[in-house]
Design a protein around this motif. Structure first.
Motif, PDB file in Angstrom:
ATOM      1  N   GLN A 109     -38.848 -72.679  33.399  1.00 55.93           N
ATOM      2  CA  GLN A 109     -40.035 -72.360  34.194  1.00 55.93           C
ATOM      3  C   GLN A 109     -39.829 -71.205  35.171  1.00 55.93           C
ATOM      4  OE1 GLN A 109     -42.835 -73.921  33.308  1.00 55.93           O
ATOM      5  NE2 GLN A 109     -41.544 -74.999  31.832  1.00 55.93           N
ATOM      6  N   ASN A 110     -38.590 -70.789  35.368  1.00 51.78           N
ATOM      7  CA  ASN A 110     -38.279 -69.767  36.367  1.00 51.78           C
ATOM      8  C   ASN A 110     -37.272 -68.764  35.825  1.00 51.78           C
ATOM      9  OD1 ASN A 110     -39.746 -71.050  38.608  1.00 51.78           O
ATOM     10  ND2 ASN A 110     -38.164 -72.619  38.449  1.00 51.78           N
ATOM     11  N   THR A 111     -37.231 -67.628  36.465  1.00 50.50           N
ATOM     12  CA  THR A 111     -36.229 -66.618  36.137  1.00 50.50           C
ATOM     13  C   THR A 111     -34.889 -66.977  36.761  1.00 50.50           C
ATOM     14  OG1 THR A 111     -37.973 -64.956  36.105  1.00 50.50           O
ATOM     15  CG2 THR A 111     -35.727 -64.142  36.259  1.00 50.50           C
ATOM     16  N   TYR A 112     -34.950 -67.622  37.929  1.00 47.39           N
ATOM     17  CA  TYR A 112     -33.748 -67.958  38.694  1.00 47.39           C
ATOM     18  C   TYR A 112     -33.679 -69.464  38.929  1.00 47.39           C
ATOM     19  CZ  TYR A 112     -34.078 -62.965  39.570  1.00 47.39           C
ATOM     20  OH  TYR A 112     -34.168 -61.615  39.417  1.00 47.39           O
ATOM     21  N   PHE A 113     -32.537 -69.946  39.346  1.00 48.13           N
ATOM     22  CA  PHE A 113     -32.356 -71.378  39.545  1.00 48.13           C
ATOM     23  C   PHE A 113     -33.121 -71.927  40.734  1.00 48.13           C
ATOM     24  CE2 PHE A 113     -28.593 -70.693  36.842  1.00 48.13           C
ATOM     25  CZ  PHE A 113     -28.882 -71.652  35.877  1.00 48.13           C
ATOM     26  N   CYS A 114     -33.393 -71.100  41.732  1.00 51.59           N
ATOM     27  CA  CYS A 114     -34.094 -71.568  42.930  1.00 51.59           C
ATOM     28  C   CYS A 114     -35.506 -70.991  43.002  1.00 51.59           C
ATOM     29  CB  CYS A 114     -33.303 -71.203  44.177  1.00 51.59           C
ATOM     30  SG  CYS A 114     -31.692 -71.988  44.261  1.00 51.59           S
ATOM     31  N   SER A 142     -26.548 -70.824  22.576  1.00 51.70           N
ATOM     32  CA  SER A 142     -27.743 -71.677  22.552  1.00 51.70           C
ATOM     33  C   SER A 142     -28.586 -71.554  23.818  1.00 51.70           C
ATOM     34  CB  SER A 142     -27.328 -73.136  22.365  1.00 51.70           C
ATOM     35  OG  SER A 142     -26.592 -73.574  23.503  1.00 51.70           O
ATOM     36  N   ALA A 143     -28.253 -70.634  24.696  1.00 50.08           N
ATOM     37  CA  ALA A 143     -28.913 -70.544  26.004  1.00 50.08           C
ATOM     38  C   ALA A 143     -29.418 -69.135  26.299  1.00 50.08           C
ATOM     39  CB  ALA A 143     -27.949 -71.018  27.078  1.00 50.08           C
ATOM     40  N   PRO A 144     -30.500 -68.707  25.653  1.00 49.14           N
ATOM     41  CA  PRO A 144     -30.981 -67.328  25.870  1.00 49.14           C
ATOM     42  C   PRO A 144     -31.439 -67.038  27.297  1.00 49.14           C
ATOM     43  CG  PRO A 144     -32.538 -68.571  24.526  1.00 49.14           C
ATOM     44  CD  PRO A 144     -31.311 -69.415  24.670  1.00 49.14           C
ATOM     45  N   LYS A 145     -32.063 -67.997  27.961  1.00 43.83           N
ATOM     46  CA  LYS A 145     -32.502 -67.770  29.349  1.00 43.83           C
ATOM     47  C   LYS A 145     -31.293 -67.629  30.276  1.00 43.83           C
ATOM     48  CE  LYS A 145     -36.345 -68.647  30.866  1.00 43.83           C
ATOM     49  NZ  LYS A 145     -37.413 -67.812  31.353  1.00 43.83           N
ATOM     50  N   LEU A 146     -30.296 -68.427  30.053  1.00 40.14           N
ATOM     51  CA  LEU A 146     -29.078 -68.365  30.854  1.00 40.14           C
ATOM     52  C   LEU A 146     -28.354 -67.036  30.629  1.00 40.14           C
ATOM     53  CD1 LEU A 146     -27.250 -69.861  32.825  1.00 40.14           C
ATOM     54  CD2 LEU A 146     -26.232 -71.052  30.877  1.00 40.14           C
ATOM     55  N   ARG A 147     -28.273 -66.607  29.381  1.00 35.80           N
ATOM     56  CA  ARG A 147     -27.647 -65.308  29.087  1.00 35.80           C
ATOM     57  C   ARG A 147     -28.439 -64.169  29.727  1.00 35.80           C
ATOM     58  NH1 ARG A 147     -27.841 -67.107  23.861  1.00 35.80           N
ATOM     59  NH2 ARG A 147     -29.026 -65.260  23.255  1.00 35.80           N
ATOM     60  N   ALA A 148     -29.774 -64.269  29.713  1.00 35.46           N
ATOM     61  CA  ALA A 148     -30.606 -63.232  30.331  1.00 35.46           C
ATOM     62  C   ALA A 148     -30.380 -63.183  31.840  1.00 35.46           C
ATOM     63  CB  ALA A 148     -32.080 -63.477  30.013  1.00 35.46           C
TER      64      ALA A 148
END
Length: 171
Positions: A109-114, A142-148
């Protein structure tokens, strides 16, 4: 020099361990506490108390992975190839994947963790997971958002400059 200077200086550090950040001559120990302090000090902390707590949870979860990854490195440094391979297989097939799934879920849901702003937590996660990815290049496939997120953080000019210039270390 860890063989000569560290034994002499160890008693000067809180808890007899590193890292220690000295601010105006006062020591602050524990890596997550240091990162949190620096985040607040330099405008990289969530202003909302709930989002700050969510960030703390993410940072603590990633920090919990470090001892597992460190054991792999220590086995390699001891030239214990069998133990290193066994620990790496266990870590990259059983320990890391659930954490990566949860981190990826939190970024849906977000670009960042916070929320919608970069915080110290994003830098912290990038730092730790980059070390793990350096040992197993496929571990975040398996984690495209995390890699981005990690790509975004490492492209920040001041961080990119440091990453390009810093001394190489095992961990």
């Amino acid at each position: 020099n860890k063989e000569t200077e560290w034994p002499r200086r160890k008693s000067e550090t809180p808890y007899g361990k590193l890292p220690v950040l000295y601010v105006d001559g006062r020591p602050l120990s524990q890596s997550v506490a240091i990162c949190r302090y620096l985040g607040v000090r330099h405008g990289l902390a969530a202003s909302d108390p709930w989002l700050a707590a969510v960030g703390d949870e993410v940072a603590d979860s990633v920090h919990d992975l470090l001892p597992h990854g460190a054991q792999i490195v220590y086995a390699k440094l001891a030239n214990d190839t069998e133990k290193s391979k066994r620990l790496a297989t266990e870590f990259y097939t059983s320990t890391l994947p659930p954490a990566v799934r949860e981190l990826e879920r939190r970024l849906q849901q977000n670009t960042y963790f916070c929320g919608d702003q970069l915080t110290w937590v994003d830098v912290f996660v990038t730092c730790y997971l980059s070390q793990m990815k350096g040992q197993n290049s496929d571990c975040l496939n398996s984690a495209p958002k995390l890699r981005a997120l990690m790509a975004s953080v490492t492209k920040m000019p001041s961080l990119k400059k440091w990453l390009d210039e810093r001394p190489h270390t095992v961990m």
